[in-house]
Write a protein that holds these residues in place. Sequence first.
Motif, short mmCIF file in Angstrom:
data_model
loop_
_atom_site.label_atom_id
_atom_site.label_comp_id
_atom_site.label_asym_id
_atom_site.label_seq_id
_atom_site.Cartn_x
_atom_site.Cartn_y
_atom_site.Cartn_z
N ALA A 161 0.82 -1.21 0.00
CA ALA A 161 0.00 0.00 0.00
C ALA A 161 0.86 1.26 0.00
N GLU A 162 1.93 1.24 0.77
CA GLU A 162 2.81 2.42 0.83
C GLU A 162 3.48 2.67 -0.52
N ILE A 163 3.93 1.61 -1.17
CA ILE A 163 4.60 1.76 -2.46
C ILE A 163 3.63 2.25 -3.52
N VAL A 164 2.43 1.68 -3.55
CA VAL A 164 1.44 2.04 -4.56
C VAL A 164 0.81 3.40 -4.26
N GLY A 165 0.72 3.73 -2.97
CA GLY A 165 0.04 4.96 -2.57
C GLY A 165 -1.46 4.75 -2.46
N CYS A 166 -1.84 3.60 -1.93
CA CYS A 166 -3.26 3.28 -1.77
C CYS A 166 -3.50 2.76 -0.36
N SER A 167 -4.71 2.34 -0.09
CA SER A 167 -5.05 1.83 1.24
C SER A 167 -4.70 0.35 1.36
N GLU A 168 -4.47 -0.08 2.59
CA GLU A 168 -4.25 -1.50 2.85
C GLU A 168 -5.49 -2.30 2.45
N SER A 169 -6.64 -1.70 2.62
CA SER A 169 -7.89 -2.36 2.26
C SER A 169 -7.91 -2.71 0.78
N LEU A 170 -7.47 -1.80 -0.08
CA LEU A 170 -7.44 -2.08 -1.52
C LEU A 170 -6.50 -3.25 -1.81
N VAL A 171 -5.34 -3.25 -1.18
CA VAL A 171 -4.38 -4.33 -1.38
C VAL A 171 -5.02 -5.67 -1.00
N LYS A 172 -5.68 -5.71 0.14
CA LYS A 172 -6.30 -6.95 0.60
C LYS A 172 -7.42 -7.39 -0.33
N GLN A 173 -8.18 -6.43 -0.86
CA GLN A 173 -9.27 -6.76 -1.79
C GLN A 173 -8.73 -7.35 -3.08
N VAL A 174 -7.63 -6.81 -3.59
CA VAL A 174 -7.02 -7.33 -4.82
C VAL A 174 -6.47 -8.73 -4.55
N ARG A 175 -5.80 -8.90 -3.43
CA ARG A 175 -5.21 -10.20 -3.10
C ARG A 175 -6.25 -11.30 -2.94
N THR A 176 -7.41 -10.96 -2.42
CA THR A 176 -8.45 -11.96 -2.21
C THR A 176 -9.37 -12.13 -3.41
N GLY A 177 -9.21 -11.28 -4.42
CA GLY A 177 -10.02 -11.38 -5.62
C GLY A 177 -11.34 -10.64 -5.55
N HIS A 178 -11.54 -9.87 -4.49
CA HIS A 178 -12.77 -9.09 -4.36
C HIS A 178 -12.72 -7.80 -5.19
N ARG A 179 -11.56 -7.52 -5.74
CA ARG A 179 -11.39 -6.33 -6.58
C ARG A 179 -10.57 -6.74 -7.80
N SER A 180 -11.01 -6.36 -8.97
CA SER A 180 -10.32 -6.69 -10.21
C SER A 180 -8.96 -6.00 -10.26
N ALA A 181 -7.98 -6.71 -10.77
CA ALA A 181 -6.62 -6.16 -10.88
C ALA A 181 -6.32 -5.76 -12.31
N ASN A 182 -7.32 -5.25 -13.02
CA ASN A 182 -7.15 -4.93 -14.43
C ASN A 182 -6.70 -3.51 -14.73
N LYS A 183 -7.03 -2.55 -13.88
CA LYS A 183 -6.66 -1.17 -14.21
C LYS A 183 -6.51 -0.33 -12.95
N GLY A 184 -5.91 0.83 -13.13
CA GLY A 184 -5.75 1.78 -12.03
C GLY A 184 -4.87 1.27 -10.91
N ALA A 185 -5.21 1.69 -9.70
CA ALA A 185 -4.43 1.33 -8.52
C ALA A 185 -4.44 -0.18 -8.29
N SER A 186 -5.53 -0.84 -8.64
CA SER A 186 -5.60 -2.29 -8.46
C SER A 186 -4.56 -3.01 -9.31
N ALA A 187 -4.36 -2.55 -10.53
CA ALA A 187 -3.34 -3.15 -11.39
C ALA A 187 -1.95 -2.89 -10.82
N LYS A 188 -1.76 -1.70 -10.27
CA LYS A 188 -0.47 -1.38 -9.66
C LYS A 188 -0.21 -2.29 -8.46
N VAL A 189 -1.25 -2.56 -7.69
CA VAL A 189 -1.11 -3.47 -6.54
C VAL A 189 -0.63 -4.84 -7.03
N ALA A 190 -1.25 -5.36 -8.08
CA ALA A 190 -0.86 -6.67 -8.60
C ALA A 190 0.59 -6.68 -9.07
#
Length: 77
Positions: free
Chosen positions: A24-53
Amino acid sequence: MKNQNEMYQKQKKAEINIPASVTAEIVGCSESLVKQVRTGHRSANKGASAKVAVVDDLLNTGTTALIQHIKEIVKLG
């Protein structure tokens, strides 16, 4: 061809656990977003979610390489 989200979700779980706070610190997003991407509750196709992936993949790959390098150095000693 599989999209990035499918490939990210189907990867084996790494033995290395990078804390969500680090990604989250590297991407500049919330820990919640990172956890959502990791669990598949958020698509990792674009924006900050893609950066998390991408950042998670780079951190896991780099940490694995570092561990392998350390193992080699320890064997030499």
